[in-house]
Design a protein around this motif. Sequence first.
Motif, PDB file in Angstrom:
ATOM      1  N   LEU A 199      39.282  41.596  52.264  1.00 26.17           N
ATOM      2  CA  LEU A 199      39.220  41.768  50.815  1.00 26.17           C
ATOM      3  C   LEU A 199      40.390  42.617  50.357  1.00 26.17           C
ATOM      4  O   LEU A 199      40.901  43.443  51.120  1.00 26.17           O
ATOM      5  N   LEU A 259      35.352  36.861  49.079  1.00 24.53           N
ATOM      6  CA  LEU A 259      34.324  37.774  48.609  1.00 24.53           C
ATOM      7  C   LEU A 259      32.920  37.322  49.017  1.00 24.53           C
ATOM      8  O   LEU A 259      32.093  38.126  49.451  1.00 24.53           O
ATOM      9  N   SER A 291      39.705  34.028  47.253  1.00 26.62           N
ATOM     10  CA  SER A 291      38.891  35.172  47.650  1.00 26.62           C
ATOM     11  C   SER A 291      37.919  34.816  48.771  1.00 26.62           C
ATOM     12  O   SER A 291      37.382  33.710  48.818  1.00 26.62           O
ATOM     13  N   GLU A 300      39.459  43.221  44.750  1.00 27.57           N
ATOM     14  CA  GLU A 300      38.125  42.648  44.936  1.00 27.57           C
ATOM     15  C   GLU A 300      37.101  43.720  45.227  1.00 27.57           C
ATOM     16  O   GLU A 300      35.944  43.613  44.798  1.00 27.57           O
ATOM     17  N   ALA A 316      30.321  38.125  42.250  1.00 29.14           N
ATOM     18  CA  ALA A 316      29.756  39.080  43.205  1.00 29.14           C
ATOM     19  C   ALA A 316      28.321  39.453  42.847  1.00 29.14           C
ATOM     20  O   ALA A 316      27.444  39.507  43.717  1.00 29.14           O
ATOM     21  N   LEU A 323      35.540  37.908  39.207  1.00 27.69           N
ATOM     22  CA  LEU A 323      35.109  38.359  40.529  1.00 27.69           C
ATOM     23  C   LEU A 323      33.787  39.121  40.436  1.00 27.69           C
ATOM     24  O   LEU A 323      32.896  38.953  41.281  1.00 27.69           O
TER      25      LEU A 323
END
Length: 339
Positions: free
Chosen positions: A335, A198, A196, A339, A20, A16
């Motif tokens: 989220l 994200l 996710s 996360e 990101a 993650l």
Amino acid sequence: NNLFDTDVQLQKNRTLSAVARLAFAGELDAFSMMGVSKTLFPADSKPTMRCCIYKERAIVAERVKIAMGGDKKNPNVIEVIGIACDECPVSGYRVGPDCRGCIAHRCSSACPRGAISFDDNHHAHIDPDKCVNCGKCASVCPYSAIQNHVRPCERACKVKAIQQGENHVAHIDGSKCIACGACVYQCPFGAIQDKSFLLDAIHIIRDSENNQKYKVYAVVAPSISSQFVYAKLGQVIMGLKQLGFFSVVEAALAQGRAEKGFLTSSCCPAFVSYIEKSFPTLRPFVSHNLSPMAEVARFIKGTDPDAKIIFIGPCTAKKQEFQREEVRPWVDCVLTFEE
């Protein structure tokens, strides 16, 4: 790493974090899923989880895919990584070493399908192709030598939404799954993960142009106060603002209105989904109020129609909830604390 319960969570965090960072820097489009995997595990890396670095990369590439939103054709927010689900034994009843080879053969007499046979030493054996997992043999064995071996994900799922599919890989029945995430936490190989959103959150923050184009609000679950044990609550809130959020609002500010008669809660989306799928006749008794997450988001957008709302909490089921028709106008993204 003492910030994580298991190495599975640590590996998920690494994936993650890599996605990101690349997304925030605007560099993610230049990488394939395998490309991100290779940045995490360069050619000279040694395998830490699997037989070889190549399988390790392949599994991480699938985790990257889920970190980037997962399978768009699968409406469920919980997904199985098939290539990672290959180490658990097949579930079912088995005869263990405690079998004494008794001559009573109660297990065989109790079996309705003739699935039990005996070798020359009278030790019992169960034919998995005939066994229907009724458990009658286990209940009559005087030595408790027959045990039901259940995979961790199946044991964790209280609504029995997980079964063995093709090649003994776990399969999630979307008509039963309530997206509670229990299987995600209990899988010892990280083969089940929650998809996710994200990247959606990052796009919302970046496209706000430092909250000049529109304001981005973080609506947080009350449990945020004890989630990050290595930081004070004020530090967590300041960290969110430095990430690009205009303001941080706690979901518990939404108080449920009084309703008469017998009602159940609408706060937990996993519970609401459980009622809808397992006890549909009780659906009218679920509170007609939206959850605190949605109520707070609706209030914010009532005062600031252009606002974008990102909910942050502990529950994977919230990812399912914000896609519901009655919630979608108010919550733009969800989220987890992870996360």
